[in-house]
Design a protein around this motif. Sequence first.
Motif, PDB file in Angstrom:
ATOM      1  N   ASP A  64       0.946  -1.300  -0.082  1.00 45.81           N
ATOM      2  CA  ASP A  64       0.101   0.024   0.091  1.00 45.81           C
ATOM      3  C   ASP A  64       0.868   1.041   0.029  1.00 45.81           C
ATOM      4  O   ASP A  64       1.493   1.707   0.969  1.00 45.81           O
ATOM      5  CB  ASP A  64      -0.694   0.099   1.084  1.00 45.81           C
ATOM      6  N   GLU A  65       0.683   2.030  -1.004  1.00 47.51           N
ATOM      7  CA  GLU A  65       1.590   3.215  -1.163  1.00 47.51           C
ATOM      8  C   GLU A  65       1.495   4.312  -0.189  1.00 47.51           C
ATOM      9  O   GLU A  65       2.214   5.053   0.421  1.00 47.51           O
ATOM     10  CB  GLU A  65       1.221   3.827  -2.419  1.00 47.51           C
ATOM     11  N   GLN A  66      -0.041   4.295   0.664  1.00 47.92           N
ATOM     12  CA  GLN A  66      -0.183   5.156   1.550  1.00 47.92           C
ATOM     13  C   GLN A  66       0.592   4.791   2.909  1.00 47.92           C
ATOM     14  O   GLN A  66       1.104   5.690   3.717  1.00 47.92           O
ATOM     15  CB  GLN A  66      -1.702   5.043   2.086  1.00 47.92           C
ATOM     16  N   LEU A  67       0.615   3.531   3.224  1.00 45.61           N
ATOM     17  CA  LEU A  67       1.446   2.986   4.137  1.00 45.61           C
ATOM     18  C   LEU A  67       2.992   3.258   4.159  1.00 45.61           C
ATOM     19  O   LEU A  67       3.731   3.562   5.007  1.00 45.61           O
ATOM     20  CB  LEU A  67       1.189   1.374   4.224  1.00 45.61           C
ATOM     21  N   ARG A  73       7.692   7.088   5.384  1.00 42.98           N
ATOM     22  CA  ARG A  73       8.594   7.864   4.954  1.00 42.98           C
ATOM     23  C   ARG A  73       8.228   9.239   5.845  1.00 42.98           C
ATOM     24  O   ARG A  73       9.375   9.754   6.380  1.00 42.98           O
ATOM     25  CB  ARG A  73       8.188   8.388   3.526  1.00 42.98           C
ATOM     26  N   GLU A  74       7.126   9.603   6.299  1.00 47.70           N
ATOM     27  CA  GLU A  74       6.825  10.746   7.021  1.00 47.70           C
ATOM     28  C   GLU A  74       7.261  10.610   8.455  1.00 47.70           C
ATOM     29  O   GLU A  74       7.613  11.568   9.149  1.00 47.70           O
ATOM     30  CB  GLU A  74       5.274  11.013   6.887  1.00 47.70           C
ATOM     31  N   GLN A  75       7.282   9.184   9.018  1.00 46.06           N
ATOM     32  CA  GLN A  75       7.754   8.940  10.261  1.00 46.06           C
ATOM     33  C   GLN A  75       9.537   9.150  10.264  1.00 46.06           C
ATOM     34  O   GLN A  75       9.875   9.019  11.215  1.00 46.06           O
ATOM     35  CB  GLN A  75       7.212   7.634  10.683  1.00 46.06           C
ATOM     36  N   GLY A  76      10.005   9.212   9.245  1.00 49.97           N
ATOM     37  CA  GLY A  76      11.454   9.296   9.123  1.00 49.97           C
ATOM     38  C   GLY A  76      11.914   7.559   9.246  1.00 49.97           C
ATOM     39  O   GLY A  76      13.275   7.519   9.273  1.00 49.97           O
ATOM     40  N   ASP A  77      11.322   6.908   8.784  1.00 48.82           N
ATOM     41  CA  ASP A  77      11.617   5.313   8.463  1.00 48.82           C
ATOM     42  C   ASP A  77      11.872   5.163   7.220  1.00 48.82           C
ATOM     43  O   ASP A  77      11.434   5.868   6.331  1.00 48.82           O
ATOM     44  CB  ASP A  77      10.443   4.559   8.992  1.00 48.82           C
TER      45      ASP A  77
END
Length: 220
Positions: free
Chosen positions: A62-65, A70-74
Amino acid sequence: MHVVVNAATSADGKLSSRRREQIAISGEKDFARVDRLRADSDAVVVGVGTVLADDPSLTVKDEQLCERRREQGDPEQPARIVVDSTGRTPTDAAIVDDAASTYVCLSEAAPVDRRMDLADRAELVTAGEDRVDLLRAFAALEAAGLERIMVEGGGELIFSLFEAGLVDELRVFVGPTVIGGRDAPTLADGDGFVAEFPTLTLESLERVDDGALLIWRADG
């Protein structure tokens, strides 16, 4: 480190048929749950038998996941880990492509040529003489920053993780089908326990389509 074993079994506890071919036990709703669980993990682990039988990529679909990671810095994808005592992982396997970082856990029995081949495709973790020492290997993985671990099989690895006392949580989707077969792989194969059986505490039970999702906490 927190280790979650996740599996889908038939109603009679089989992971696949005696031919060890991949069987669709669950449906889209459970596939989405597994994708979310992968996305919440630092790494996804399988044994080399699963790699040889199914050639899984173990990536979040899932691209949203992926975006959330990425937003979490992972990293966009969790790391992949193969437990492979003798270095049988093919160098063209999906799990060692460039979609995500990969670790291959080897024992000292792995031939030098296989080590050299795999070193070009993955980070190598050596622990144990003839078989991978899971306690040492997982300690090394934790030191590398991998703390949330999802295990996707197979039965030999799952048994070994329980034997080593490394499992914190067991999540099983039980599907509405019967596979049978004395030689078909089960959730936990290996040598089996004859005393001091690991115990679990049921945390939740949920109907998913025509199957059931059970979540247990390992009692330690």
